[in-house]
Design an enzyme around this catalytic site. Structure first.
Site, short mmCIF file in Angstrom:
data_model
loop_
_atom_site.label_atom_id
_atom_site.label_comp_id
_atom_site.label_asym_id
_atom_site.label_seq_id
_atom_site.Cartn_x
_atom_site.Cartn_y
_atom_site.Cartn_z
N GLU A 56 0.99 -1.34 0.46
CA GLU A 56 -0.37 0.41 0.55
C GLU A 56 0.70 0.87 0.00
O GLU A 56 0.79 2.22 -0.29
CB GLU A 56 -0.47 -0.15 1.47
CG GLU A 56 -1.79 -1.46 1.70
CD GLU A 56 -1.45 -2.15 1.77
OE1 GLU A 56 -2.09 -2.96 2.62
OE2 GLU A 56 -0.27 -2.42 1.73
N CYS A 82 -2.29 -4.17 7.02
CA CYS A 82 -1.94 -4.41 7.92
C CYS A 82 -3.29 -3.26 9.12
O CYS A 82 -2.61 -2.16 8.65
CB CYS A 82 -1.00 -4.87 8.56
SG CYS A 82 0.58 -3.40 8.13
N GLY A 278 16.73 -37.69 -0.64
CA GLY A 278 16.76 -38.85 -0.59
C GLY A 278 15.55 -40.34 -0.04
O GLY A 278 15.29 -39.35 1.14
N PRO A 279 15.16 -41.44 -1.10
CA PRO A 279 13.88 -41.62 -0.59
C PRO A 279 13.80 -42.25 1.07
O PRO A 279 13.00 -42.29 1.90
CB PRO A 279 14.52 -42.81 -1.08
CG PRO A 279 15.82 -43.76 -1.45
CD PRO A 279 16.16 -41.62 -1.12
#
Length: 343
Positions: A56, A82, A278-279
């Site tokens: 604004e 705000c 990773g997995p």
């Protein structure tokens, strides 16, 4: 005012808010457009870096620089102005002092310090206040999905990224996972990193691939924090992830409570967490129910003997309609970007 002027201004304000990605964290991405009584643009702007001017104020400054009088104007804003003193004064006060007559907002602010109080303050000062329809609100909320998550759930929005081949492999036969996708998909992946307040991986990925996990392939005003989970203290001092630009944090000392870590990151102002791991670690996030979105790049190649994606036990049912819903499937160069969210 010309009836199409408000919808056009809302689209313009949302486009401005998009320009704030990679700049405003931990604050939300907000755009603002000021319109004259006949629908002409008087000023426009978006929120700057934390501690600097909000959308604004930027729009009011822009109007002043153009020589426009904004008394009686309409402010179109993508998030409720705000109403509290933070690192900057309340935007409500700036709009009221400038003589703005009407404010149109896309969505209310989820911050408990605002949460409707901004709209009430504007109305109490005699301004006409309108809230846009649900479709516009959804776009603004999506742009700030991490901010909404942190305000409403106390933790970041977690996006888990992976790359797979047509035959469901997530790494080459030698274990490397960096080059499954093409250049366009890698650039796109950096754009998603730029959205994040932090990028997280595990020590296994660091030892296997030595990634930087910074944002290089797209412009950014701010680097995300890079986090490595290293429970056994194996981080080499030469690891590229520890090098500039940006900051890196290594978390060790035994097994990490992921849910507690998410709360801690929320407390530290992280809106979006981007996980590239990773997995094992990816599966742990999924098993803990902490993944809010899957970002998957599917490459048009067959790897054969590489590491299967099915190693992520929680991902093996990826196409199960009862668990995930596909929200996007977009070609990115030679690859396909898939985004899925829990049902």
């Amino acid at each position: 005012m010309n009836p199409p002027a408000i919808p056009v201004a809302l689209r313009r304000a949302l486009a401005l808010a998009e320009q704030a990605v990679g700049l405003t964290d931990p604050n939300p991405r907000v755009g603002c457009v000021l319109l004259s009584a006949d629908g002409r643009e008087l000023g426009a702007g978006h929120t700057q870096a934390a501690g600097q001017a909000h959308a604004e104020v930027m729009a009011l400054r822009d109007a002043a620089a153009r020589g426009h009088d904004v008394r009686g104007a309409t402010a179109v804003v993508t998030l409720e102005p705000c109403s509290h003193h933070g690192r900057t004064p309340p935007c409500c006060d700036a709009l009221i002092a400038a003589g703005i007559a009407r404010v149109v907002v896309a969505v209310e602010d989820p911050n408990p310090q605002v949460a409707g109080q901004g709209l009430a303050r504007l109305r109490a000062a005699g301004l006409q206040v309108d809230v846009a329809d649900a479709d516009v609100a959804a776009v603004s909320r999506e742009l700030n999905i991490g901010f909404f998550s942190r305000m409403q759930r106390g933790r970041p929005f977690v996006r888990l990224k992976s790359a797979v081949s047509l035959d469901g492999r997530s790494a080459l036969p030698d274990g490397r996972s960096q080059w499954i996708t093409g250049e366009a998909a890698r650039t796109d992946g950096h754009a998603w990193r730029r959205r994040a307040g932090a990028v997280l991986t595990g020590i296994g990925t660091v030892l296997a691939d030595d990634p930087r996990l910074d944002v290089r392939l797209v412009p950014t005003a701010r680097q995300p924090l890079r986090i490595v989970l290293d429970p056994r203290g194996r981080m080499p001092a030469s690891a590229r992830i520890l090098q500039p630009p940006g900051e890196a944090r290594v978390i060790g000392s035994g097994r990490v409570d992921l849910a507690a870590l998410m709360t801690a990151l929320g407390d530290q102002g992280i809106n979006e967490l981007h996980v590239e791991a990773g997995p094992g670690l990816s599966g742990a996030f999924l098993d803990a129910g902490l993944v809010d979105e899957l970002l998957i790049y599917q490459a048009p190649l067959l790897i054969g003997a590489g590491r299967p994606l099915a190693e992520l036990a929680a991902l093996s049912g990826l196409d199960a309609a009862r668990r995930w819903r596909l929200i996007e499937a977009t070609p990115v160069g030679q690859d396909l970007r898939l985004r899925l969210r829990p049902r």
